[in-house]
Every structure is written in structure tokens, then in C-alpha cells.
Write a protein that holds these residues in place. Structure first.
Motif, PDB file in Angstrom:
ATOM      1  N   ARG A 148       2.289  -3.498 -12.472  1.00 40.79           N
ATOM      2  CA  ARG A 148       1.282  -3.100 -11.334  1.00 40.79           C
ATOM      3  C   ARG A 148       1.995  -2.659  -9.968  1.00 40.79           C
ATOM      4  O   ARG A 148       1.648  -1.604  -9.359  1.00 40.79           O
ATOM      5  CB  ARG A 148       0.372  -4.371 -11.006  1.00 40.79           C
ATOM      6  N   ILE A 149       2.748  -3.549  -9.670  1.00 42.00           N
ATOM      7  CA  ILE A 149       3.636  -3.519  -8.289  1.00 42.00           C
ATOM      8  C   ILE A 149       4.348  -2.066  -8.282  1.00 42.00           C
ATOM      9  O   ILE A 149       4.180  -1.521  -7.433  1.00 42.00           O
ATOM     10  CB  ILE A 149       4.365  -4.722  -7.856  1.00 42.00           C
ATOM     11  N   GLU A 150       5.044  -1.849  -9.332  1.00 46.11           N
ATOM     12  CA  GLU A 150       5.831  -0.777  -9.389  1.00 46.11           C
ATOM     13  C   GLU A 150       5.129   0.670  -9.787  1.00 46.11           C
ATOM     14  O   GLU A 150       5.781   1.817  -9.221  1.00 46.11           O
ATOM     15  CB  GLU A 150       6.977  -1.058 -10.690  1.00 46.11           C
ATOM     16  N   ASN A 151       4.209   0.681 -10.480  1.00 44.07           N
ATOM     17  CA  ASN A 151       3.390   1.829 -11.020  1.00 44.07           C
ATOM     18  C   ASN A 151       1.958   2.234 -10.259  1.00 44.07           C
ATOM     19  O   ASN A 151       1.425   3.111 -10.708  1.00 44.07           O
ATOM     20  CB  ASN A 151       3.301   1.897 -12.580  1.00 44.07           C
ATOM     21  N   LEU A 152       1.507   1.119  -9.651  1.00 41.72           N
ATOM     22  CA  LEU A 152       0.150   1.402  -8.953  1.00 41.72           C
ATOM     23  C   LEU A 152      -0.066   1.435  -7.661  1.00 41.72           C
ATOM     24  O   LEU A 152       1.276   1.144  -6.954  1.00 41.72           O
ATOM     25  CB  LEU A 152      -1.039   0.260  -9.366  1.00 41.72           C
ATOM     26  N   TYR A 153      -0.855   1.910  -7.111  1.00 37.22           N
ATOM     27  CA  TYR A 153      -0.932   1.706  -5.353  1.00 37.22           C
ATOM     28  C   TYR A 153      -1.402   0.581  -5.096  1.00 37.22           C
ATOM     29  O   TYR A 153      -2.564   0.123  -5.353  1.00 37.22           O
ATOM     30  CB  TYR A 153      -2.012   2.912  -5.106  1.00 37.22           C
ATOM     31  N   PHE A 154      -0.467  -0.129  -4.678  1.00 40.24           N
ATOM     32  CA  PHE A 154      -0.504  -1.770  -4.740  1.00 40.24           C
ATOM     33  C   PHE A 154      -0.165  -2.102  -3.342  1.00 40.24           C
ATOM     34  O   PHE A 154       0.867  -2.043  -2.791  1.00 40.24           O
ATOM     35  CB  PHE A 154       0.580  -2.349  -5.559  1.00 40.24           C
ATOM     36  N   LEU A 155      -1.323  -2.668  -2.526  1.00 43.85           N
ATOM     37  CA  LEU A 155      -1.035  -3.201  -1.020  1.00 43.85           C
ATOM     38  C   LEU A 155      -0.996  -4.787  -0.846  1.00 43.85           C
ATOM     39  O   LEU A 155      -1.965  -5.306  -1.559  1.00 43.85           O
ATOM     40  CB  LEU A 155      -1.935  -2.426  -0.220  1.00 43.85           C
ATOM     41  N   VAL A 156      -0.359  -5.119   0.287  1.00 45.94           N
ATOM     42  CA  VAL A 156      -0.507  -6.545   0.442  1.00 45.94           C
ATOM     43  C   VAL A 156      -1.159  -6.405   2.050  1.00 45.94           C
ATOM     44  O   VAL A 156      -0.700  -5.749   2.803  1.00 45.94           O
ATOM     45  CB  VAL A 156       0.633  -7.282   0.390  1.00 45.94           C
ATOM     46  N   ALA A 157      -1.729  -7.413   2.224  1.00 49.11           N
ATOM     47  CA  ALA A 157      -2.247  -7.535   3.709  1.00 49.11           C
ATOM     48  C   ALA A 157      -1.471  -8.732   4.493  1.00 49.11           C
ATOM     49  O   ALA A 157      -1.560  -9.989   3.508  1.00 49.11           O
ATOM     50  CB  ALA A 157      -3.692  -7.856   3.886  1.00 49.11           C
ATOM     51  N   GLU A 158      -0.584  -8.821   5.417  1.00 49.53           N
ATOM     52  CA  GLU A 158       0.273  -9.767   5.954  1.00 49.53           C
ATOM     53  C   GLU A 158      -0.494 -10.432   7.314  1.00 49.53           C
ATOM     54  O   GLU A 158      -0.991  -9.519   7.986  1.00 49.53           O
ATOM     55  CB  GLU A 158       1.501  -9.710   6.353  1.00 49.53           C
ATOM     56  N   PHE A 159      -0.522 -11.869   7.375  1.00 55.02           N
ATOM     57  CA  PHE A 159      -0.893 -12.068   8.691  1.00 55.02           C
ATOM     58  C   PHE A 159       0.135 -13.318   9.097  1.00 55.02           C
ATOM     59  O   PHE A 159       0.590 -14.176   8.336  1.00 55.02           O
ATOM     60  CB  PHE A 159      -2.223 -13.007   8.610  1.00 55.02           C
ATOM     61  N   LYS A 160       0.802 -13.087  10.441  1.00 56.63           N
ATOM     62  CA  LYS A 160       2.025 -13.773  10.702  1.00 56.63           C
ATOM     63  C   LYS A 160       3.047 -14.095   9.401  1.00 56.63           C
ATOM     64  O   LYS A 160       3.593 -15.163   9.377  1.00 56.63           O
ATOM     65  CB  LYS A 160       1.493 -15.056  11.222  1.00 56.63           C
ATOM     66  N   GLY A 161       3.620 -13.048   8.901  1.00 62.23           N
ATOM     67  CA  GLY A 161       4.328 -13.010   7.786  1.00 62.23           C
ATOM     68  C   GLY A 161       3.925 -13.623   6.450  1.00 62.23           C
ATOM     69  O   GLY A 161       4.641 -13.698   5.600  1.00 62.23           O
TER      70      GLY A 161
ATOM     71  N   MET B 121      -2.711 -10.695  13.970  1.00 63.85           N
ATOM     72  CA  MET B 121      -2.997  -9.252  13.726  1.00 63.85           C
ATOM     73  C   MET B 121      -2.633  -9.002  12.322  1.00 63.85           C
ATOM     74  O   MET B 121      -1.668  -9.660  11.649  1.00 63.85           O
ATOM     75  CB  MET B 121      -1.990  -8.498  14.626  1.00 63.85           C
ATOM     76  N   ILE B 122      -3.456  -8.402  11.471  1.00 62.20           N
ATOM     77  CA  ILE B 122      -3.343  -8.079  10.091  1.00 62.20           C
ATOM     78  C   ILE B 122      -2.346  -6.929   9.996  1.00 62.20           C
ATOM     79  O   ILE B 122      -2.692  -5.705  10.596  1.00 62.20           O
ATOM     80  CB  ILE B 122      -4.498  -7.914   9.433  1.00 62.20           C
ATOM     81  N   GLN B 123      -1.483  -6.918   8.989  1.00 61.05           N
ATOM     82  CA  GLN B 123      -0.555  -5.704   8.623  1.00 61.05           C
ATOM     83  C   GLN B 123      -0.627  -5.383   7.420  1.00 61.05           C
ATOM     84  O   GLN B 123      -0.635  -6.337   6.680  1.00 61.05           O
ATOM     85  CB  GLN B 123       1.041  -6.028   9.259  1.00 61.05           C
ATOM     86  N   ILE B 124      -0.750  -4.078   6.917  1.00 63.71           N
ATOM     87  CA  ILE B 124      -1.006  -3.564   5.573  1.00 63.71           C
ATOM     88  C   ILE B 124       0.304  -2.839   5.200  1.00 63.71           C
ATOM     89  O   ILE B 124       0.807  -1.943   5.966  1.00 63.71           O
ATOM     90  CB  ILE B 124      -2.392  -2.856   5.352  1.00 63.71           C
ATOM     91  N   ARG B 125       0.855  -3.308   4.058  1.00 64.32           N
ATOM     92  CA  ARG B 125       1.984  -2.625   3.668  1.00 64.32           C
ATOM     93  C   ARG B 125       1.954  -2.475   2.145  1.00 64.32           C
ATOM     94  O   ARG B 125       1.295  -3.186   1.518  1.00 64.32           O
ATOM     95  CB  ARG B 125       3.208  -3.394   3.982  1.00 64.32           C
ATOM     96  N   GLN B 126       2.848  -1.646   1.413  1.00 68.06           N
ATOM     97  CA  GLN B 126       3.166  -1.523   0.096  1.00 68.06           C
ATOM     98  C   GLN B 126       3.658  -2.908  -0.531  1.00 68.06           C
ATOM     99  O   GLN B 126       4.573  -3.444   0.150  1.00 68.06           O
ATOM    100  CB  GLN B 126       4.097  -0.354  -0.113  1.00 68.06           C
ATOM    101  N   ALA B 127       3.131  -3.291  -1.646  1.00 72.17           N
ATOM    102  CA  ALA B 127       3.860  -4.400  -2.114  1.00 72.17           C
ATOM    103  C   ALA B 127       5.134  -4.284  -2.594  1.00 72.17           C
ATOM    104  O   ALA B 127       5.301  -2.922  -3.130  1.00 72.17           O
ATOM    105  CB  ALA B 127       2.759  -4.901  -3.272  1.00 72.17           C
ATOM    106  N   THR B 128       5.889  -5.236  -2.693  1.00 71.73           N
ATOM    107  CA  THR B 128       7.574  -5.123  -3.271  1.00 71.73           C
ATOM    108  C   THR B 128       7.512  -6.222  -4.172  1.00 71.73           C
ATOM    109  O   THR B 128       6.810  -7.211  -4.276  1.00 71.73           O
ATOM    110  CB  THR B 128       8.605  -5.194  -2.463  1.00 71.73           C
ATOM    111  N   LEU B 129       8.558  -6.147  -5.130  1.00 71.17           N
ATOM    112  CA  LEU B 129       8.638  -7.046  -5.993  1.00 71.17           C
ATOM    113  C   LEU B 129       9.286  -8.566  -5.592  1.00 71.17           C
ATOM    114  O   LEU B 129       8.693  -9.642  -6.141  1.00 71.17           O
ATOM    115  CB  LEU B 129      10.010  -6.620  -7.283  1.00 71.17           C
ATOM    116  N   GLU B 130       9.435  -8.433  -4.238  1.00 67.70           N
ATOM    117  CA  GLU B 130       9.829  -9.846  -3.438  1.00 67.70           C
ATOM    118  C   GLU B 130       8.525 -10.528  -3.267  1.00 67.70           C
ATOM    119  O   GLU B 130       8.527 -11.577  -3.052  1.00 67.70           O
ATOM    120  CB  GLU B 130      10.524  -9.466  -2.226  1.00 67.70           C
ATOM    121  N   ASP B 131       7.372  -9.964  -3.258  1.00 69.87           N
ATOM    122  CA  ASP B 131       6.071 -10.279  -2.881  1.00 69.87           C
ATOM    123  C   ASP B 131       5.467 -10.969  -4.012  1.00 69.87           C
ATOM    124  O   ASP B 131       4.484 -11.712  -3.990  1.00 69.87           O
ATOM    125  CB  ASP B 131       5.071  -9.171  -2.394  1.00 69.87           C
TER     126      ASP B 131
END
Length: 154
Positions: A52-65, A1-11
Motif C-alpha cells: 500500500r505504502i509503495e503503490n498507493l497514494y498514501f499520506l500520513v498526518a504528523e503532530f509534533k513528530g 500544527m499538523i503536517q501532511i506528507r507521503q508515507a514511507t516504509l519507515e512509518d
């Protein structure tokens, strides 16, 4: 299952690795070795990625973490980047990210989504009903890259 979330600096490490590896593995069929080297070296510009991560609409897609792809929107309607991990190509991740970016542009009050894409990405955008606005050579770090500006009315 794909999860979409806001990117963070940890990414950041995973994002830059996906950026570099995708260009080297996927785009290498359409661009020269020197172009790939120069383009993929942008992964090392950590300040720009943080911005980019801090100032744009930036999403990541995760699969199993694991981050399998990412996309970011600039100026509310310009898809400035969409990359899918080389091992997750053709698994609808790019399509899901694109649909969310289109929805966000609409929510931002825009009636069109634009992007300046690589020639490698053209079949993907073409399959999602994007029109060609202009084919052009983009000068980047002293090299000419063949790119395509595409758009879709939302």
C-alpha cells in the motif's frame, strides 16, 4: 500544527499500531470482540501494508513528530483507508486527510470519491456530506461485518 506528507516504509510500525489500536479502541463500540480481533489482526500483514505504502497514494498526518493519522487512495478515486490515532480523534485530522484525498481524486480526473466504511465511521462521513450508496454485510475471514458504501460528488 499538523503536517501532511507521503508515507514511507519507515512509518510502517506507527501506521500498523494506529490501525490496530484505533480499531480496538474506537470501533469496539460497534463490532463484536471476535470481529475486532479479526479486523485488527490485519496490522500483522506487513507485506500488504508495504505494498500500500509503495503503490498507493498514501499520506500520513504528523503532530509534533508523531503520526496521528493516515489515509490511502486506491484506483484514483476509492478511499481505501482513513484512520486517526485514538488519542487524536475529533481534532480535524481526519477531515484534513479526507479533503486532500478528495482533491487528489479530482486531480486524477474523477468526479466522485467512494469508500466502503465501517458503521463507526458513518457519522464522520455523513458530516462531510457523503451519501449512502449501499448498506451491506461484508464477509471477511469468515465473519460478517456491517459496512456502508458511501460516495461524494466532487
Amino acid at each position: 500544527m499538523i503536517q501532511i506528507r507521503q508515507a514511507t516504509l519507515e512509518d510502517l510500525p506507527e501506521i500498523t499500531t494506529i490501525f490496530r489500536d484505533t480499531i480496538r479502541a474506537v470501533n469496539s463500540k460497534d463490532y463484536s470482540e471476535k470481529q475486532i480481533e479479526v479486523w485488527s489482526s490485519d496490522a500483522d500483514n506487513l507485506e500488504e501494508w508495504k505494498d500500500r505504502i509503495e503503490n498507493l497514494y498514501f499520506l500520513v498526518a504528523e503532530f509534533k513528530g508523531q503520526i496521528a493519522g493516515f489515509a490511502y487512495l486506491k484506483n484514483g478515486f476509492h478511499l481505501d483507508g482513513l484512520y486517526v490515532h485514538k488519542d487524536f480523534q475529533r481534532r480535524t485530522i481526519g477531515s484534513k486527510l479526507l479533503r486532500i484525498m478528495e482533491s487528489r481524486a479530482t486531480a486524477n480526473g474523477y468526479e466522485v470519491l467512494k469508500s466502503d466504511i465501517s458503521i463507526t465511521a458513518f457519522p464522520f462521513f455523513d458530516s462531510h456530506y457523503y451519501e449512502v450508496e449501499k448498506r451491506h454485510k461484508k464477509n471477511y475471514k469468515g465473519l460478517a461485518f456491517e459496512n456502508i458504501i458511501v460516495y461524494r460528488d466532487l
